[in-house]
Scaffold this active site. Structure first.
Site, short mmCIF file in Angstrom:
data_model
loop_
_atom_site.label_atom_id
_atom_site.label_comp_id
_atom_site.label_asym_id
_atom_site.label_seq_id
_atom_site.Cartn_x
_atom_site.Cartn_y
_atom_site.Cartn_z
N ASP A 75 71.28 -27.33 20.34
CA ASP A 75 72.34 -28.32 20.51
C ASP A 75 73.47 -27.68 21.30
OD1 ASP A 75 73.82 -30.76 19.99
OD2 ASP A 75 75.02 -29.61 18.59
N SER A 76 74.39 -28.51 21.77
CA SER A 76 75.56 -28.01 22.47
C SER A 76 76.46 -27.19 21.54
CB SER A 76 76.37 -29.19 23.02
OG SER A 76 76.68 -30.08 21.96
N TYR B 82 79.30 -30.79 25.51
CA TYR B 82 78.53 -31.18 26.69
C TYR B 82 78.83 -32.64 27.07
CZ TYR B 82 75.20 -27.17 26.23
OH TYR B 82 74.61 -25.93 26.17
N GLY B 83 79.25 -33.41 26.09
CA GLY B 83 79.43 -34.86 26.28
C GLY B 83 80.20 -35.28 27.51
N CYS C 94 70.62 -32.34 20.67
CA CYS C 94 71.79 -32.89 21.36
C CYS C 94 71.41 -34.18 22.09
CB CYS C 94 72.30 -31.86 22.36
SG CYS C 94 73.78 -32.39 23.23
N ASN C 95 72.12 -35.25 21.78
CA ASN C 95 71.84 -36.53 22.43
C ASN C 95 72.15 -36.47 23.91
OD1 ASN C 95 71.55 -39.06 20.25
ND2 ASN C 95 72.43 -37.19 19.43
N THR C 96 73.23 -35.76 24.27
CA THR C 96 73.62 -35.69 25.68
C THR C 96 72.53 -34.98 26.50
OG1 THR C 96 75.91 -35.56 24.92
CG2 THR C 96 75.50 -35.01 27.22
N GLU D 82 84.78 -32.59 13.59
CA GLU D 82 84.93 -31.13 13.50
C GLU D 82 86.21 -30.77 12.75
OE1 GLU D 82 83.91 -28.95 17.00
OE2 GLU D 82 81.96 -29.94 17.08
N CYS E 148 74.68 -39.61 18.55
CA CYS E 148 75.38 -38.33 18.73
C CYS E 148 75.22 -37.54 17.44
CB CYS E 148 76.85 -38.58 19.03
SG CYS E 148 77.84 -37.06 19.10
N THR E 149 75.06 -36.24 17.60
CA THR E 149 74.82 -35.37 16.43
C THR E 149 75.90 -35.50 15.35
OG1 THR E 149 75.95 -33.67 17.73
CG2 THR E 149 73.54 -33.58 17.64
N HIS E 150 77.13 -35.77 15.78
CA HIS E 150 78.25 -35.77 14.83
C HIS E 150 78.40 -37.06 14.03
CE1 HIS E 150 79.27 -32.37 17.31
NE2 HIS E 150 80.40 -32.15 16.66
#
Ligand code: DGL
Length: 264
Positions: free
Chosen positions: A11-12, A43-44, A74-76, A153, A185-187
């Site tokens: 992931d980023s 990265y987004g 990572c989705n991006t 975060e 998105c991961t978050h």
């Protein structure tokens, strides 16, 4: 092809630990090597060209650990650089977009699906294309929600400010009468409560990481790569930088203690 080799996940940054959490729940005996590019996150907002360069390097980090499969958490990256990873990998590669899109189409009754993600993911239209590939009659409404990443975060999971921002981002989607929302998105899985309350139960949330764990299981079986061991697996974590409060934030994503994290 020994199947006790680890699954590589990258992931980023640390957000991809939400995908690791889904993986460890579904596949509790798989060894995992995680790499988070914490030195270069996010990265987004970056251009596809730069994300593609980073994705190539992230792939090499995992290949050096002799992984049997690569999961692009990572989705991006999955949106703009999956082909870069596939070209280098020599092992099966699973991204998060197709599993998320398939789960969304299965979930939606009204065929009106919302997608939220980073600017890079939304601009790429990768979810939209993948959803339409499954069912071309579905209407897709996308919205980039860049502030969600720093809010998560910061730990502002159930914070008033997060609720206000979520309302601002999601209100246009409610007007479109979506019945399904892809958390692209991961978050975002950490914001399920806030997002759910803003949508007032009008849309079912699809966690792309959760859907990806199912896809990984199918892919392991298709290649005969499932680890036959029933022992406690080895989880190894690597990052490109160890920022302040890394463990605290990481454990929030992973849902358990992180253990040793090494810088590469
Ligand atoms: N991991 C990224 C994603 O899922 C979010 C964080 C970033 O922008 O790098 O798209």
């Amino acid at each position: 092809m020994n199947s006790d080799r680890p699954i590589g996940v990258f992931d980023s940054g640390i957000g991809g630990l939400t995908v690791v959490r889904s993986l460890t729940r579904r596949l509790p005996h798989e060894n995992i090597v995680y790499y988070g590019d914490t030195a270069r996150v996010p990265y987004g907002p970056k251009s596809p060209q730069v994300v593609r360069e980073y994705a190539a390097e992230d792939t090499e980090v995992l290949l050096a650990h002799n992984v049997k499969m690569i999961v692009v958490a990572c989705n991006t990256v999955s949106a703009v650089a999956l082909d870069v990873v596939q070209k280098r990998a020599r092992v099966p590669v699973v991204g998060v977009i197709i599993p998320g899109a398939e789960a969304a189409v299965q979930t939606s009754r009204k065929k009106r699906i919302g997608v939220v993600g980073t600017i890079g993911t939304v601009r790429s239209r990768a979810y939209e294309n993948a959803i339409r590939q499954v069912d071309s009659s579905v209407q897709v409404f996308s919205k980039a929600c860049p502030l969600f990443v720093p809010l998560v975060e910061e730990g502002w999971i159930n914070h008033k400010a997060t609720e206000l921002i979520a309302h601002e981002y999601l209100f246009p989607l409610t007007l479109e009468k979506i019945d399904t929302l892809v958390l692209g998105c991961t978050h975002y899985p950490l914001l399920q409560n806030v997002i759910g309350s803003v949508l007032k139960g009008a849309a079912t949330l699809v966690d792309s990481g959760e859907a990806t764990a199912g896809a990984v299981e199918r892919e392991l079986d298709a290649h005969g790569l499932r680890n036959p061991s029933t022992l406690k697996p080895n989880l190894k974590f690597f990052v490109s930088d160890i920022p302040h409060s890394f463990s605290e934030v990481g454990e929030r994503f992973l849902g358990q203690k992180l253990g040793v994290v090494k810088k590469v």
